[in-house]
Design a protein around this motif. Structure first.
Motif, short mmCIF file in Angstrom:
data_model
loop_
_atom_site.label_atom_id
_atom_site.label_comp_id
_atom_site.label_asym_id
_atom_site.label_seq_id
_atom_site.Cartn_x
_atom_site.Cartn_y
_atom_site.Cartn_z
N GLN A 84 0.89 -2.03 5.56
CA GLN A 84 0.41 -0.61 5.12
C GLN A 84 1.29 -0.18 4.08
O GLN A 84 2.67 -0.23 4.53
N VAL A 85 0.12 0.57 3.92
CA VAL A 85 1.07 1.33 2.69
C VAL A 85 1.00 2.73 2.40
O VAL A 85 -1.07 3.10 2.71
N ILE A 86 1.15 4.18 2.46
CA ILE A 86 0.64 5.64 2.77
C ILE A 86 0.81 5.46 0.72
O ILE A 86 1.65 5.30 0.44
N GLY A 87 -0.06 5.95 0.45
CA GLY A 87 -0.68 7.01 -0.72
C GLY A 87 -1.03 8.02 -1.08
O GLY A 87 -1.85 8.95 -0.65
N ARG A 96 -3.66 15.04 -0.56
CA ARG A 96 -4.67 14.27 0.03
C ARG A 96 -3.32 13.06 0.56
O ARG A 96 -2.58 12.30 -0.76
N GLY A 97 -3.93 12.05 1.74
CA GLY A 97 -2.96 10.78 1.89
C GLY A 97 -3.92 10.02 2.01
O GLY A 97 -4.77 10.25 3.33
N ALA A 98 -3.43 8.34 2.29
CA ALA A 98 -3.87 7.22 2.80
C ALA A 98 -3.53 6.83 3.30
O ALA A 98 -2.06 6.39 2.52
N VAL A 99 -3.53 5.32 4.12
CA VAL A 99 -3.31 4.32 4.48
C VAL A 99 -3.66 3.22 3.80
O VAL A 99 -5.59 3.63 3.98
N VAL A 100 -3.73 2.55 3.74
CA VAL A 100 -4.00 1.14 2.95
C VAL A 100 -3.74 0.00 3.45
O VAL A 100 -2.42 0.05 3.45
N ASP A 101 -4.29 -1.40 3.42
CA ASP A 101 -3.66 -2.56 4.13
C ASP A 101 -3.18 -3.51 2.20
O ASP A 101 -3.41 -2.42 1.38
#
Lengths: 412, 412
Positions: A84-87, A96-101
């Motif tokens: 996973q990557v945190i953007g 704002r933040g998101a976890v993406v695969d």
């Protein structure tokens, strides 16, 4: 003298691994033989690389495909959620933040209001967001990507200057790397967004200018599929190019910067002024209403109309709103005309809050850009709104990390 | 999907040959062992490549160097005059040509006045120049490089549009290749000049904008050491970016293009006007003198002052001349400011006839560029006159051919 030479063994290994990953990514499920054919690597090399990827959990076998005569080949695929990557998008009033695969698919998001925080407080909020998103994901966290306003040395992750966050020469990349012990990429938000548009909505030719028009104005320049940063990481900092030397003072200290005539702040300020001058206008109606509502002081604490009011008035056909929106679009078009003559890049994409003003604004940008540039060049230029309302900065920040770590062109 | 793959055998051979050539070029006289060390190629590969180069007359042995213990190694060098290149500058009123060797050293030059010729006549003059320069050199002629105003598809050598020569969609590269049976490279003159500055006067970082300011105005953009052409080969066509929508009509049909306020034509026209308005000025004196001299109708046949008159008046301290020169410089500075914000390229070089106005003009360009751009960016930008009065377009045209054919970075 920099002398080109043969690649080192280590570079070759990394390059081979990226070729294999990309074959899995774009063409999986796929056999080892087909990976070898596509990448022009030997079967032995492909076998070795795949063994390593499987040991790392990044690739897996999913059974046998159809036989093409002999024994049916084993098919492999990328394990999309192996990492996973945190953007992060460090916006002026909201982080704002998101976890993406690995495919850029969002798995979780969070956000915090940050208006009025000083540098240390803002940094604490960054930690808070990452802590929350990283919770339970530490073993498979590939890294962190950050998009922030201001001028960022993307090679070191140091924010050279971000006026809105009171950050100067802040080694954000290093700080986050120390705290979380994963790779970190930091870049200007407009540049990150441009990368997201290129990767998720790219097409050939792979040159692109993406302009973010919100409270600030910045662009990202993609040349040959890669972000161009400029000599001092300032490429795309068009918001403080002066378009009217007799103009209003900008928050940067100069007078008549593009931001003073084309940003959401400028549009809202012009609208507030127009509402006062034209009491019969819809803008005036909305201003009166805003005045009654004491809570409606706006994100910056400023009393007056907001971009939303201008959009609403525009939709109802208010002439004053239209005049203001067209004026702001034309000012941007003037700068876009300069870009066309200078670089002749045919794909120009507009995004950010001001882009939500839609067609009347877009037409003004286009019209002025064409009027001020050579027809032979501008006839082949498309100026369009971004093909998505996704959170481009968060996605771009994630993409920065994915491309740096895995060489993946995410989402293509 | 374009999928990166291993280099083909042929690509590898060409790349290896370029590595060896470059080692000879930059470090010769040099031994085979040192070439192998520098290029990281095997001794066998280096030996093979050098044998081919010697067979082609491009390299030669010049005896033994000092021993480093064992047998003294044989030293090799590039044969600088083994091949020649013809470079052409198709200027608006004069075509110039030169023969240069592999180091870019000029061996012969020639030129023709061409004012008022139509397309076919102009092409005949191109042939005439090449015939003259190629005389006796056909066996060792490596190729022909051409710099021309207008928009040129540099990949095919087709001139898409050159208003001054009445050329449209002229496949000049193909025509010359058929006639002379050697490789031909054609590019816009401003782009060719930028390449010459990069190659002959380059420095790291290797990004550069070179602006040619003469009767026309155009720029060449060098990114990472290579010319950037843009999607439609129009990168650098800044002369027809509109800086004043209420301005005078340009020969392109639009109004207020940069060329209408900052080119040598514009400066001469402003000066002629000022001479009439200020009979006490030095400009007026020169205009009176020009009127007496019936032969002095100017290259375009226009009656009035020329750039030379303005330069002369400027030197004597004429206020009107100074005002005009500063105004033209400021107009260019406005466009340069846009470049700084857009690409953040720190080296900007000015050349062409207008650059001969020197310091007062240069200072005006610098001042306006700084005034209109973000201090954090512009403080690291240098705006300078070209470090040479060489014929940059001819040299650049030659360099185009040398780099394309031999991969040589001439003169570094």
């Amino acid at each position: 003298v920099a002398f080109p030479s043969k690649a080192t063994h280590q570079q070759t290994r990394a390059y081979n691994a990226a070729l294999v990953l990309r074959a899995l990514y774009e063409f999986g499920p796929i056999s080892r033989a087909d990976v070898a054919r596509l990448s022009a690597l030997t079967r032995t090399t492909v076998g070795d690389v795949i063994a390593e990827l499987m040991a790392d959990g990044l690739a897996r076998e999913i059974g046998r495909g159809p036989s093409t005569g002999g024994k049916a080949p084993i098919l492999l695929e990328l394990v999309d959620d192996a990492r996973q990557v945190i953007g992060l998008d460090l916006g002026e009033f909201r982080f704002r933040g998101a976890v993406v695969d690995l495919r850029g698919r969002v798995q979780a998001t969070t956000e915090r209001e940050v208006g009025g925080l000083n540098g240390d407080q803002a940094l604490a909020v960054v930690h808070e967001i990452i802590d929350e998103l990283a919770e339970g994901r530490r073993p498979t966290l590939l890294g962190i990507g950050v998009g922030t306003p201001g001028i960022v040395d993307a090679s070191t992750g140091t924010i050279r200057w971000a006026v809105n966050l009171d950050w100067q020469d802040l080694p954000l990349g290093e700080l986050l790397h120390k705290r979380y012990d994963v790779p970190v990429q930091v870049a200007n938000d407009s540049r990150a967004a441009a990368l997201a548009i290129q990767l998720f909505h790219g097409r050939r030719p792979t040159n692109l200018v993406a302009i973010k028009v919100g409270r600030g104005i910045g662009a990202g320049v993609v040349l040959g599929g890669e972000l161009f940063h400029g000599d001092g990481f300032g490429a795309g900092e068009i918001g403080h190019t002066v378009v009217d030397v007799d103009g209003a003072q900008c928050r940067c200290g100069q007078f008549g910067c593009l931001e003073t005539v084309a940003s959401s702040r400028a549009i809202a300020a012009f609208a507030t002024e127009a509402a006062r001058d034209h009491p019969e206008s819809i803008l005036a109606e909305r201003l009166a209403k805003a005045g009654e509502d004491v809570d409606d002081a706006g994100p910056g604490g400023a009393r007056g109309l907001h971009l939303d009011d201008v959009r609403a008035a525009l939709v109802t056909g208010d002439e004053e709103a239209r005049r203001i929106v067209v004026g702001a679009g034309r000012a941007l078009g003037q700068v876009v005309a300069g870009m066309i003559g200078f670089l002749d890049i045919e794909r120009i994409v507009l995004h950010g809050s001001v882009a939500s003003l839609g067609q009347p604004w877009l037409e003004a940008v286009r019209d002025e850009a064409r009027r001020r540039s050579l027809g032979l060049l501008s006839r082949d230029v498309t100026i369009e709104l971004a093909p998505t309302t996704d959170d481009l900065v968060v996605m771009g920040a994630s993409a920065l990390l994915l491309t740096a770590e895995l060489g993946l062109a995410v989402g293509r």
